[in-house]
Design a protein around this motif. Sequence first.
Motif, PDB file in Angstrom:
ATOM      1  N   UNK A 114      12.375 -20.341   9.785  1.00  0.00           N
ATOM      2  CA  UNK A 114      12.695 -18.936   9.512  1.00  0.00           C
ATOM      3  C   UNK A 114      12.656 -18.190  10.842  1.00  0.00           C
ATOM      4  N   UNK A 115      13.781 -17.632  11.290  1.00  0.00           N
ATOM      5  CA  UNK A 115      13.822 -16.999  12.615  1.00  0.00           C
ATOM      6  C   UNK A 115      12.928 -15.771  12.727  1.00  0.00           C
ATOM      7  N   UNK A 116      12.105 -15.749  13.762  1.00  0.00           N
ATOM      8  CA  UNK A 116      11.236 -14.605  14.011  1.00  0.00           C
ATOM      9  C   UNK A 116      10.195 -14.395  12.951  1.00  0.00           C
ATOM     10  N   UNK A 117       9.766 -15.472  12.289  1.00  0.00           N
ATOM     11  CA  UNK A 117       8.918 -15.349  11.113  1.00  0.00           C
ATOM     12  C   UNK A 117       7.564 -14.722  11.419  1.00  0.00           C
ATOM     13  N   UNK A 118       7.131 -13.862  10.508  1.00  0.00           N
ATOM     14  CA  UNK A 118       5.788 -13.298  10.552  1.00  0.00           C
ATOM     15  C   UNK A 118       5.310 -13.097   9.121  1.00  0.00           C
ATOM     16  N   UNK A 119       4.010 -13.010   8.952  1.00  0.00           N
ATOM     17  CA  UNK A 119       3.414 -12.807   7.643  1.00  0.00           C
ATOM     18  C   UNK A 119       3.351 -11.317   7.317  1.00  0.00           C
ATOM     19  N   UNK A 120       3.650 -10.932   6.082  1.00  0.00           N
ATOM     20  CA  UNK A 120       3.527  -9.524   5.711  1.00  0.00           C
ATOM     21  C   UNK A 120       2.099  -9.186   5.274  1.00  0.00           C
ATOM     22  N   UNK A 121       1.885  -7.934   4.983  1.00  0.00           N
ATOM     23  CA  UNK A 121       0.665  -7.541   4.289  1.00  0.00           C
ATOM     24  C   UNK A 121      -0.601  -7.552   5.091  1.00  0.00           C
ATOM     25  N   UNK A 122      -0.574  -7.107   6.344  1.00  0.00           N
ATOM     26  CA  UNK A 122      -1.786  -7.092   7.167  1.00  0.00           C
ATOM     27  C   UNK A 122      -2.001  -5.728   7.824  1.00  0.00           C
ATOM     28  N   UNK A 123      -2.050  -4.596   7.148  1.00  0.00           N
ATOM     29  CA  UNK A 123      -1.904  -4.433   5.698  1.00  0.00           C
ATOM     30  C   UNK A 123      -0.439  -4.279   5.308  1.00  0.00           C
ATOM     31  N   UNK A 248      -1.888  -7.915  -6.296  1.00  0.00           N
ATOM     32  CA  UNK A 248      -3.343  -7.809  -6.139  1.00  0.00           C
ATOM     33  C   UNK A 248      -3.690  -7.337  -4.732  1.00  0.00           C
ATOM     34  N   UNK A 249      -3.054  -7.932  -3.725  1.00  0.00           N
ATOM     35  CA  UNK A 249      -3.358  -7.530  -2.347  1.00  0.00           C
ATOM     36  C   UNK A 249      -2.751  -6.179  -2.007  1.00  0.00           C
ATOM     37  N   UNK A 250      -1.680  -5.792  -2.699  1.00  0.00           N
ATOM     38  CA  UNK A 250      -1.114  -4.460  -2.492  1.00  0.00           C
ATOM     39  C   UNK A 250      -2.083  -3.400  -2.996  1.00  0.00           C
ATOM     40  N   UNK A 251      -2.700  -3.656  -4.130  1.00  0.00           N
ATOM     41  CA  UNK A 251      -3.716  -2.719  -4.629  1.00  0.00           C
ATOM     42  C   UNK A 251      -4.838  -2.535  -3.602  1.00  0.00           C
ATOM     43  N   UNK A 252      -5.219  -3.633  -2.962  1.00  0.00           N
ATOM     44  CA  UNK A 252      -6.299  -3.537  -1.973  1.00  0.00           C
ATOM     45  C   UNK A 252      -5.931  -2.605  -0.836  1.00  0.00           C
ATOM     46  N   UNK A 253      -4.655  -2.533  -0.519  1.00  0.00           N
ATOM     47  CA  UNK A 253      -4.192  -1.702   0.598  1.00  0.00           C
ATOM     48  C   UNK A 253      -3.851  -0.278   0.176  1.00  0.00           C
ATOM     49  N   UNK A 254      -3.862  -0.014  -1.123  1.00  0.00           N
ATOM     50  CA  UNK A 254      -3.526   1.283  -1.716  1.00  0.00           C
ATOM     51  C   UNK A 254      -3.619   2.399  -0.670  1.00  0.00           C
ATOM     52  N   UNK A 255      -2.585   2.555   0.065  1.00  0.00           N
ATOM     53  CA  UNK A 255      -2.625   3.403   1.248  1.00  0.00           C
ATOM     54  C   UNK A 255      -1.341   4.205   1.386  1.00  0.00           C
ATOM     55  N   UNK A 256      -1.318   5.140   2.337  1.00  0.00           N
ATOM     56  CA  UNK A 256      -0.112   5.915   2.606  1.00  0.00           C
ATOM     57  C   UNK A 256       0.631   5.303   3.791  1.00  0.00           C
ATOM     58  N   UNK A 257       1.924   5.128   3.600  1.00  0.00           N
ATOM     59  CA  UNK A 257       2.771   4.619   4.672  1.00  0.00           C
ATOM     60  C   UNK A 257       3.951   5.571   4.812  1.00  0.00           C
ATOM     61  N   UNK A 258       4.013   6.268   5.923  1.00  0.00           N
ATOM     62  CA  UNK A 258       5.081   7.248   6.162  1.00  0.00           C
ATOM     63  C   UNK A 258       5.182   8.251   5.011  1.00  0.00           C
ATOM     64  N   UNK A 259       4.010   8.630   4.470  1.00  0.00           N
ATOM     65  CA  UNK A 259       3.975   9.657   3.444  1.00  0.00           C
ATOM     66  C   UNK A 259       4.162   9.163   2.028  1.00  0.00           C
ATOM     67  N   UNK A 260       4.449   7.884   1.843  1.00  0.00           N
ATOM     68  CA  UNK A 260       4.659   7.347   0.499  1.00  0.00           C
ATOM     69  C   UNK A 260       3.492   6.450   0.103  1.00  0.00           C
ATOM     70  N   UNK A 261       3.003   6.615  -1.117  1.00  0.00           N
ATOM     71  CA  UNK A 261       1.889   5.791  -1.576  1.00  0.00           C
ATOM     72  C   UNK A 261       2.386   4.387  -1.907  1.00  0.00           C
ATOM     73  N   UNK A 262       1.740   3.387  -1.349  1.00  0.00           N
ATOM     74  CA  UNK A 262       2.019   1.999  -1.717  1.00  0.00           C
ATOM     75  C   UNK A 262       1.176   1.712  -2.952  1.00  0.00           C
ATOM     76  N   UNK A 263       1.779   1.814  -4.105  1.00  0.00           N
ATOM     77  CA  UNK A 263       1.078   1.827  -5.383  1.00  0.00           C
ATOM     78  C   UNK A 263       1.439   0.580  -6.178  1.00  0.00           C
ATOM     79  N   UNK A 264       0.466  -0.305  -6.389  1.00  0.00           N
ATOM     80  CA  UNK A 264       0.735  -1.565  -7.068  1.00  0.00           C
ATOM     81  C   UNK A 264       1.241  -1.347  -8.482  1.00  0.00           C
ATOM     82  N   UNK A 265       0.654  -0.417  -9.225  1.00  0.00           N
ATOM     83  CA  UNK A 265       1.087  -0.181 -10.601  1.00  0.00           C
ATOM     84  C   UNK A 265       2.520   0.322 -10.658  1.00  0.00           C
ATOM     85  N   UNK A 266       2.860   1.230  -9.756  1.00  0.00           N
ATOM     86  CA  UNK A 266       4.220   1.761  -9.757  1.00  0.00           C
ATOM     87  C   UNK A 266       5.229   0.659  -9.399  1.00  0.00           C
ATOM     88  N   UNK A 267       4.898  -0.156  -8.406  1.00  0.00           N
ATOM     89  CA  UNK A 267       5.796  -1.247  -8.029  1.00  0.00           C
ATOM     90  C   UNK A 267       6.014  -2.188  -9.208  1.00  0.00           C
TER      91      UNK A 267
END
Length: 344
Positions: A114-123, A248-267
């Motif tokens: 996978x070109x330029x591969x990196x892991x997501x979610x940190x956070x 599950x890990x998205x809930x752990x990060x329940x945070x604001x990114x550029x003004x938008x809530x990263x919300x596991x339930x909504x996703x």
Amino acid sequence: MTARPPYERTAQRPGWGELPPAVRRRIEGRAGAEVAGVAVAGGGFTRGFAGLLDLADGTSVFVKAASHAIRPIAASSYAREAEVLRALPPEVPAPALLWSERLDDWQVLATTAVPGARMPGQPWTSPDLVAAVHACETYAAALRASPPDLELAPMTAGMLEDAWSQWFADLAAGRSSSRLITPWATDNLGRLHDLVQAAAEALVGNDPGHNDLRPDNILIDRGGVAWICDWNWLALGPAWTDLVGLLVTVHADHRHDAGAVVDADRVLAESWPSDGLERRDAVVVDERVDSFLALIAAFMGAQADDPVPDIASSWLAAHRAYFGSVALSWLEHRSRRIGRTLRS
């Protein structure tokens, strides 16, 4: 919630030079060029070799290798992964199998890099989450019909036969204790046990799923596209289970990114794999989701303080504690948000 493990470096793997010379020669022969550079994969919990090989001809290949005698679980996982990759439809966003074989007692497989591969979610960030959910939706659609060349067991097979399925009941009876149990969980141990027992029925389904979708099994390429790796646990169940496990890990990060809530339930509510689940507004209220989260919490929490076998990375215990505590946290959050008590 307990501390997040460093998922980008949980692996404890042999280096390229530790593989037997015959195995290295065979890999180079199949790859068509000598190995000029190696980047051993940092994520994961098995002790098998996994790494990106840069070849002398300027190409790259990702290779896994493990000995059936020394690392039997890793070796059998690699063999199964090759079977699954061979059968996946081309629409599935997974690295393509190039070749696989058994050399003496060594199991080897190679996939496209996978070109330029990196892991997501940190956070998690919104772009990475959008890419990961899109990949999940894409392979769920592609796998609506089971790959014809694979025999797939239901994800519920044997689920409630192990001791961990009684974890909440054991806690309620005082037969065990856990540092992961919050005051809310203590007040709801009976209901949590009921939810685990209901999982065998709640998780019945005919959709093939990855069944181990975590951030360290996802790669984001340099174009922002998500690729799903490590396909050795493919099983049948509802299409939404992979997405819930990932969130599950998205809930752990329940945070604001550029003004938008990263919300596991909504996703979850807005993704099509949750079709068929009961919803209210932007929250899935279906108890089957709660049952799956309780199951994850029991499976991980019951084993969080067990000694880690030498076949696995020493980070496995931290992963179990983190994942189990986060699943419980999301379950508590959902019960409060939906306004539903879990008390028996």
